[in-house]
Design a protein around this motif. Structure first.
Motif, PDB file in Angstrom:
ATOM      1  N   ASP A  96       0.844  -1.191   0.000  1.00 13.33           N
ATOM      2  CA  ASP A  96       0.000   0.000   0.000  1.00 13.33           C
ATOM      3  C   ASP A  96       0.883   1.246   0.000  1.00 13.33           C
ATOM      4  N   SER A  97       0.276   2.401  -0.120  1.00  8.10           N
ATOM      5  CA  SER A  97       1.042   3.640  -0.284  1.00  8.10           C
ATOM      6  C   SER A  97       1.952   3.905   0.907  1.00  8.10           C
ATOM      7  N   GLU A  98       1.478   3.579   2.121  1.00  8.13           N
ATOM      8  CA  GLU A  98       2.294   3.809   3.303  1.00  8.13           C
ATOM      9  C   GLU A  98       3.503   2.880   3.321  1.00  8.13           C
ATOM     10  N   ASP A  99       3.312   1.610   2.968  1.00  4.43           N
ATOM     11  CA  ASP A  99       4.427   0.673   2.914  1.00  4.43           C
ATOM     12  C   ASP A  99       5.441   1.088   1.849  1.00  4.43           C
ATOM     13  N   ARG A 100       4.958   1.549   0.709  1.00  2.17           N
ATOM     14  CA  ARG A 100       5.886   2.011  -0.336  1.00  2.17           C
ATOM     15  C   ARG A 100       6.714   3.184   0.163  1.00  2.17           C
ATOM     16  N   GLU A 124       4.434  -3.780  -8.060  1.00  2.00           N
ATOM     17  CA  GLU A 124       3.253  -4.634  -8.121  1.00  2.00           C
ATOM     18  C   GLU A 124       3.641  -6.003  -8.675  1.00  2.00           C
TER      19      GLU A 124
END
Length: 267
Positions: A96-100, A124
């Motif tokens: 997800d965006s936070e993990d990225r 992805e």
């Protein structure tokens, strides 16, 4: 002799085996036979790994992940099919965006070569996963690589045994620093059972998923040292020191040339 492109450093281990350093963050391996080549792990997915592999060998390619952590599978999207043990499939999901953001801040952002940007980095797993089971073999033509399950660091971790070459490609299962404190890590006793299976193999050297090419390969003796230390922990004669890092909390036991972090409530 090694060579470097915009992201990777490549070291030829022999005329058909290469170590590919993923800009200091993980180690990828390419093993070629007479008919096919096997790519072991795909790293963070920042550099152009598929083009690099094509420049090293023209053979049809098989790709396998030693386990399902993002520093070993984020480059999967460049390949149509990848083998992964089913027990780790739940981890090989889109970040997800936070993990990225966390990955970029912690592992990648300070290591980018000049002119490279992570703005479009999006690991992805656009790939079809094929099962990688204990005992599966890859026939590369005159060279056979066997998958051996070693649950511990993750439930689906496998070691890839290059029988003819006498090499163990171990991912994060046998290395200088073993992490078993992760939420998904298995009990220490299960890890010990996998190590005992490896001790029964005839091999010359260990090629882990992390380290510098100047410290690889690791000697065969490291496996025995690790096994002896783990057995002492299980016997209650060794407990180590408390540690906490981004991957969790546990106790760390330092041996002569390697260490293991484990959870005392998960023996």
């Amino acid at each position: 002799m090694g060579r470097t492109d915009a992201w990777f450093t490549i070291v030829a281990l022999d005329d058909r085996t290469w170590l590919i350093n993923d800009h200091g963050r993980s180690l990828i391996y390419l093993a070629a036979g007479n008919e096919r080549a096997l790519l072991i792990d795909t790293g963070w997915g920042v550099g152009d790994l598929s083009s690099l592999v094509a420049s090293l060998t023209p053979l049809p390619l098989v790709v396998a992940n030693t386990h399902g952590h993002p520093d070993h599978f984020s480059g999967n999207g460049a390949f149509q099919r990848v083998h992964l043990n089913a027990a780790d499939r739940f981890m090989a999901a889109p970040l997800d965006s936070e993990d990225r953001r966390l990955v970029r801040d912690m592992f990648l952002s300070r290591r980018l070569p000049q002119g490279m940007s992570l703005e479009n980095w999006n690991p992805e797993p656009r790939t079809e996963f094929l099962d990688l089971n204990d005992g599966d073999t890859f026939d590369l033509g005159g060279r056979t690589v066997e998958a051996i399950a070693v649950p511990g660091h993750s439930p689906g971790s496998v070691v890839l045994f290059d029988r003819e070459g006498g090499r163990l490609f171990t991912g994060d299962s046998v290395a200088q620093d073993i992490w078993l404190q992760l939420e998904e890590s298995t009990p220490l006793s299960m890890f010990a059972a996998g190590l005992r299976r490896l001790q029964g193999l005839s091999f010359d050297a260990i090629f882990p998923g992390h380290g510098r090419e100047t410290t690889v390969p690791l000697p065969q003796a490291l496996l025995n040292e690790l096994m002896n230390g783990v057995e002492r922990i299980l016997a209650g004669t060794l407990s180590g020191r408390p540690v906490r890092n981004f991957a969790g909390t546990g106790r760390c036991c330092d041996f002569s040339s390697c260490s293991v972090i484990y959870r005392p409530d998960r023996l």
